[in-house]
Design a protein around this motif. Structure first.
Motif, short mmCIF file in Angstrom:
data_model
loop_
_atom_site.label_atom_id
_atom_site.label_comp_id
_atom_site.label_asym_id
_atom_site.label_seq_id
_atom_site.Cartn_x
_atom_site.Cartn_y
_atom_site.Cartn_z
N LEU A 61 37.90 35.18 43.20
CA LEU A 61 37.39 34.40 42.07
C LEU A 61 38.07 33.04 41.98
O LEU A 61 37.67 32.19 41.21
CB LEU A 61 37.60 35.16 40.76
N PHE B 139 33.62 42.86 44.89
CA PHE B 139 33.05 41.59 45.35
C PHE B 139 32.61 41.69 46.80
O PHE B 139 31.62 41.06 47.20
CB PHE B 139 34.05 40.45 45.16
N ARG C 275 49.09 29.81 37.44
CA ARG C 275 48.86 30.31 38.79
C ARG C 275 50.17 30.52 39.54
O ARG C 275 51.22 30.09 39.08
CB ARG C 275 48.01 29.28 39.57
N ILE D 194 37.61 29.50 32.63
CA ILE D 194 39.01 29.61 33.01
C ILE D 194 39.39 28.47 33.96
O ILE D 194 40.46 27.88 33.85
CB ILE D 194 39.29 30.99 33.65
N TYR D 195 38.47 28.14 34.89
CA TYR D 195 38.74 27.03 35.82
C TYR D 195 39.10 25.76 35.07
O TYR D 195 40.00 25.03 35.44
CB TYR D 195 37.51 26.74 36.68
N ILE E 219 32.78 32.92 31.65
CA ILE E 219 34.22 33.00 31.41
C ILE E 219 34.99 32.51 32.64
O ILE E 219 35.99 31.81 32.52
CB ILE E 219 34.67 34.42 30.98
N VAL E 220 34.50 32.85 33.85
CA VAL E 220 35.18 32.38 35.06
C VAL E 220 35.16 30.86 35.12
O VAL E 220 36.18 30.21 35.36
CB VAL E 220 34.54 32.99 36.32
N VAL F 162 31.95 40.20 35.51
CA VAL F 162 32.56 38.91 35.84
C VAL F 162 32.46 38.67 37.34
O VAL F 162 32.06 37.58 37.79
CB VAL F 162 34.04 38.90 35.40
N VAL F 163 32.82 39.69 38.12
CA VAL F 163 32.84 39.55 39.57
C VAL F 163 31.41 39.48 40.13
O VAL F 163 31.06 38.57 40.88
CB VAL F 163 33.60 40.73 40.20
N THR G 109 29.58 36.30 39.45
CA THR G 109 30.05 35.19 40.27
C THR G 109 29.44 35.26 41.66
O THR G 109 28.97 34.25 42.20
CB THR G 109 31.59 35.20 40.38
N VAL G 110 29.41 36.47 42.24
CA VAL G 110 28.88 36.62 43.60
C VAL G 110 27.39 36.29 43.64
O VAL G 110 26.92 35.57 44.52
CB VAL G 110 29.13 38.06 44.11
N ILE H 57 37.08 30.77 26.05
CA ILE H 57 37.87 31.92 26.52
C ILE H 57 38.20 32.83 25.33
O ILE H 57 38.01 34.05 25.39
CB ILE H 57 39.17 31.46 27.20
N TYR I 189 35.09 34.61 24.00
CA TYR I 189 34.65 35.67 24.92
C TYR I 189 35.51 36.91 24.74
O TYR I 189 35.00 38.03 24.61
CB TYR I 189 34.75 35.17 26.37
N LEU I 190 36.84 36.71 24.70
CA LEU I 190 37.73 37.86 24.60
C LEU I 190 37.54 38.61 23.29
O LEU I 190 37.53 39.84 23.25
CB LEU I 190 39.19 37.41 24.74
N PHE J 110 32.53 33.15 52.29
CA PHE J 110 31.33 33.35 51.46
C PHE J 110 30.37 32.17 51.62
O PHE J 110 29.16 32.33 51.72
CB PHE J 110 31.78 33.52 50.00
N ALA K 298 32.95 44.28 31.85
CA ALA K 298 34.07 43.48 32.31
C ALA K 298 33.92 43.12 33.78
O ALA K 298 34.16 41.98 34.18
CB ALA K 298 35.37 44.25 32.10
N PHE K 299 33.51 44.10 34.60
CA PHE K 299 33.40 43.85 36.03
C PHE K 299 32.21 42.96 36.36
O PHE K 299 32.11 42.43 37.46
CB PHE K 299 33.33 45.15 36.83
N ILE L 56 40.78 44.28 35.22
CA ILE L 56 40.36 42.97 35.72
C ILE L 56 40.44 41.92 34.59
O ILE L 56 40.89 40.80 34.81
CB ILE L 56 38.93 43.04 36.32
N LEU L 57 40.05 42.33 33.37
CA LEU L 57 40.10 41.38 32.25
C LEU L 57 41.53 41.06 31.86
O LEU L 57 41.88 39.90 31.63
CB LEU L 57 39.37 41.96 31.04
#
Lengths: 300, 324
Positions: free
Chosen positions: A239, B144, A158, B281-282, B277-278, B262-263, B266-267, B289, B292-293, A258, B259-260, A146-147
C-alpha cells in the motif's frame, strides 16, 4: 497418549517423541525443510546472490524488463528476469526475503516477550490487574490488525523501526491471551502450591515455574504470528505505507511489479509473490502440525 | 432484552468517546499538514493565516473540544485537500464498500459452509483432505497478492473480466449500486472474490472442525437411530449446532471484511471508502482519517451488538441479561 504419559519422560525421550510425532505428517516435514532453507537463503543472501540489487553501479538499464531465463549484456543469465531498472529478480527476491523475515521476526520477538510477560502477570495477579490487561487485549483483538497498524503508522511515521513497533503492538494481545489461559491452568497445580510452600518469591514462581510450562502453546501462536506479520508487513509495503524504498521487502517488490502486470510483464510481481506465498504457507503448515503435536488433548 | 440493548448502547457511547480522544490526539499529534497544501513560496503571513483558518494555532485540548462540539452536530470537519465535509465524502463512498463487503460475505457463506460440511463428513477421503489443504492455501495467500493474480489470470491473460473500476451503476432509492447491471456485476466479481477467499477458507476450517466434533455426539446417533433421514440429521440437528460459532465469527468477520476492503479497493481501483482512507493517509488529510476511523468504530459496535442479539436467538442457553 495416556499410556505413554505414565513412563517417566526424560528430556531425551521427550524431544525424540516430539520429533517422531511431528514426522507423522510428511507435508509438515517438507514445509519445515522449506522454512529452514528459506532462513538459510535469507541469511546468506549477500554472499550467494548473483548481484547486489541495490548497488546502482551493478545495474544496467539496458538489461531492464528482460523475461525469465534471458541473459544479460555481459552474458550472465537472469533466471527470474529483471525489473524496469535492470535488477536481477532472483537477487532482489533473496534480499527481499531477508528484509521481510528480519522485520517479522523482530516484531514477533517483541510481541512474544510483551504478551508473555503481561499474560503471566494477569493470570498470577488476578483481580483488577487481570481485568485491566484483558480489557485492553479484548479491545486490540476486536479491531482488525490491518486498520490498527495503518493508524499506528499514521501516528508514528514511516520507517523500519516504526513498522516493527506497529506490528508488535497489534500482535502482543494474541500472545497475552494465550499465556494467560495457559498460566491460569498451571497456577492451580500442586507444583506451584509446593513452590509457594517452600517460600519461593513471586518472581521465582513466575519465571522458573509458570513460564517454562506455558511455552508450548506460545510457540504455536508464535509461528502463526510470524507468518501473519510477514503478510501484514507485505500488505503495508504494497500500500506504500510500510518499509522505506531503500529496504525493499517482498511487498514492495510486488507493488513495483503491479504497474507492469497489466502490460504482461508478469515476472516482476509474480515471483516475489510466490516467494511470499511459499514462506507464509510453510510456516502455517509447520505451526498447524506443532499444534497437533504439542496439544495433549488433540484427538490423534 | 430492552435493558440489555440500552446498557450496550451506553457502553458503546463510552467506547466511541474514548476512541474519538485516542484517534484525535493520535492523528493530530503528528506532522504539519500546512506544509502539504501551502505553496512553498508563500510568506509567513500567508502561512499564519492558513494555520489560523484551520484552527491549528489553538492548544490541543481546545482543538479537541471544538472538534467534539462540531462532531455532535454531524460536522467532522472539512477535508484539508478538497474542502468538502469529511463525513459527506465518506458516507458518499460507503455504499460501494458495503456492497462489496456483503457480496463477498455471500460468496464466502455460499462456498465455505457446504465445502466445510463435506470435508467434515468425509475427513479421510481425498476430497476432504484436498478441501482442508486448500483452506490452508487460502489462509496463507496475502490478500493483495490474490488480487494481483486474479487480475493477471482473468483480466490480463483470459480477458474475461475488467481489472478495475466500478463499471455502470444504477440508482436504487438514490443509492448508486453496481448490482443493477451486467457491466457493474462484472466489475464487482473479481474484487468480491478477492475479499471472499480468506473468509471462505476460515469458514471451511470452522465448519469442518465443528462437523467433526458434533457428528460424534449422542444426539446425532440418537437421531439416526430414530430412523430420521440423513438429510434431516445433517440439515437440522448438525447444522443448527454448527451455526452458533459460525454466526459469531461471520459477524466479527463482516467488520474485518470492511477493513480489508482497504487493500482490495486499492488493487482494483474500487471507489469505496477504503481507497479514500489510503489516499488520505498519503497526503495526511487529518479530518478524513479521523472521520473514517470514527465511522468504522461505530460500524463495529453496531455489528457486534447485532451478533450478540442473533447469538441469543440461536442458542437459548445464552441469556443476554447475564452478559456483561
Amino acid at each position: 497418549m495416556t499410556g505413554r504419559a505414565e513412563t517417566p519422560a526424560t528430556a531425551d525421550t521427550g524431544w525424540r517423541r516430539l520429533a517422531g510425532d511431528f514426522a507423522e505428517s510428511p507435508p509438515a516435514v517438507v514445509c519445515l525443510g522449506l522454512v529452514l532453507l528459506i532462513l538459510g537463503l535469507a541469511a546468506a543472501a549477500p554472499w550467494i546472490t548473483p548481484q547486489n540489487p541495490y548497488d546502482l553501479a551493478q545495474l544496467d538499464i539496458l538489461d531492464g524488463r528482460l523475461p525469465p531465463g534471458s541473459e544479460s549484456f555481459a552474458g550472465v543469465p537472469y533466471w527470474l528476469g529483471t525489473d524496469a531498472q535492470g535488477r536481477d529478480m532472483l537477487s532482489a527476491i533473496l534480499y527481499g526475503i531477508r528484509t521481510s523475515l528480519l522485520v517479522a521476526l523482530s516484531a514477533g520477538a517483541l510481541a512474544f516477550a510483551t504478551g508473555l510477560g503481561l499474560g503471566l502477570i494477569a493470570a498470577y495477579a488476578r483481580g483488577t490487574v487481570d481485568a485491566l490487561i484483558m480489557r485492553v487485549v479484548d479491545l486490540m483483538l476486536g479491531f482488525p490488525a490491518i486498520l490498527t497498524t495503518m493508524i499506528l503508522i499514521v501516528v508514528l511515521g514511516r520507517g523500519t523501526d516504526k513498522v516493527i513497533l506497529a506490528l508488535a503492538v497489534v500482535q502482543w494481545a494474541y500472545f497475552a491471551r494465550t499465556a494467560r489461559s495457559a498460566a491460569l491452568v498451571e497456577v492451580e497445580k500442586d507444583y506451584v502450591a509446593a513452590a509457594r510452600g517452600l517460600g519461593a518469591s513471586h518472581g521465582r514462581i513466575l519465571l522458573r515455574h509458570l513460564l517454562p510450562n506455558c511455552l508450548p502453546p506460545m510457540i504455536v501462536v508464535g509461528t502463526v504470528q510470524v507468518a501473519n506479520a510477514i503478510s501484514l508487513e507485505a500488505t503495508l509495503s504494497f500500500l506504500g505505507i510500510g518499509l522505506p524504498v531503500t529496504e525493499p521487502s517482498l511487498g514492495l517488490l510486488i507493488a513495483n511489479g503491479f504497474k507492469y502486470l497489466l502490460s504482461g510483464l508478469y515476472w516482476i510481481s509474480v515471483f516475489p509473490g510466490i516467494a511470499l506465498l511459499v514462506m507464509v504457507m510453510s510456516i502455517n503448515i509447520v505451526g498447524d502440525q506443532l499444534r497437533e503435536v504439542l496439544n495433549p488433548h488433540s484427538s490423534r | 432484552m430492552a435493558v440489555f440493548i440500552i446498557r450496550r448502547l451506553l457502553q458503546s457511547l463510552l467506547v466511541v468517546f474514548a476512541m474519538s480522544v485516542i484517534v484525535f490526539v493520535g492523528v493530530f499529534a503528528i506532522g504539519n499538514p500546512v506544509d502539504i497544501f501551502i505553496s512553498p513560496t508563500a510568506d509567513s503571513i500567508e502561512y499564519d493565516r492558513v494555520v489560523r483558518q484551520l484552527g491549528l494555532d489553538l492548544p490541543l485540548h481546545e482543538q479537541y473540544l471544538r472538534f467534539l462540539g462540531n462532531a455532535l452536530q454531524g460536522d467532522l470537519g472539512n477535508s484539508f485537500i478538497t474542502g468538502e465535509p469529511a463525513l459527506g465524502m465518506i458516507l458518499q463512498r460507503m455504499p460501494a464498500t458495503l456492497e462489496l463487503a456483503v457480496f463477498a460475505m455471500l460468496i464466502a457463506v455460499g462456498i465455505g459452509i457446504p465445502l466445510g460440511l463435506w470435508a467434515g463428513l468425509h475427513p479421510g477421503t481425498l476430497g476432504g483432505q484436498t478441501i482442508a489443504a486448500g483452506s490452508i492455501v487460502g489462509f496463507s495467500l496475502p490478500n493483495f497478492w490474490q488480487g494481483l493474480m486474479l487480475i493477471l489470470i482473468f483480466a490480463v491473460t483470459l480477458g474475461w473480466l475488467p481489472s478495475g473500476g466500478r463499471g455502470d451503476t444504477t440508482d436504487v432509492f438514490g443509492i448508486r449500486t453496481s448490482l443493477g447491471s451486467l457491466d457493474g456485476l462484472s466489475h464487482m466479481l473479481l474484487p468480491a472474490i478477492n475479499l471472499a477467499i480468506f473468509k471462505t477458507a476460515l469458514l471451511i476450517r470452522l465448519v469442518r472442525a465443528g462437523t467433526r466434533e458434533i457428528i460424534r455426539q449422542d444426539y446425532i446417533k440418537f437421531a439416526r437411530a430414530k430412523g430420521l433421514s440423513e438429510r434431516r440429521v445433517i440439515g437440522v440437528h448438525l447444522l443448527k449446532n454448527i451455526m452458533i460459532p459460525v454466526v459469531t465469527v461471520l459477524g466479527m468477520e463482516l467488520g474485518s471484511v470492511i477493513a480489508f476492503a482497504v487493500v482490495t479497493e486499492t488493487v482494483f481501483a474500487w471507489p469505496g471508502m477504503g481507497k479514500l482512507i489510503v489516499d488520505s493517509i498519503y497526503v495526511l488529510d487529518r479530518p478524513v482519517i479521523v472521520a473514517y476511523l470514527l465511522i468504522i468504530v461505530v460500524l463495529f459496535i453496531i455489528i457486534n451488538m447485532v451478533v450478540d442479539i442473533l447469538y441469543s436467538a440461536l442458542d437459548p442457553r445464552v441469556r443476554l441479561g447475564s452478559l456483561r
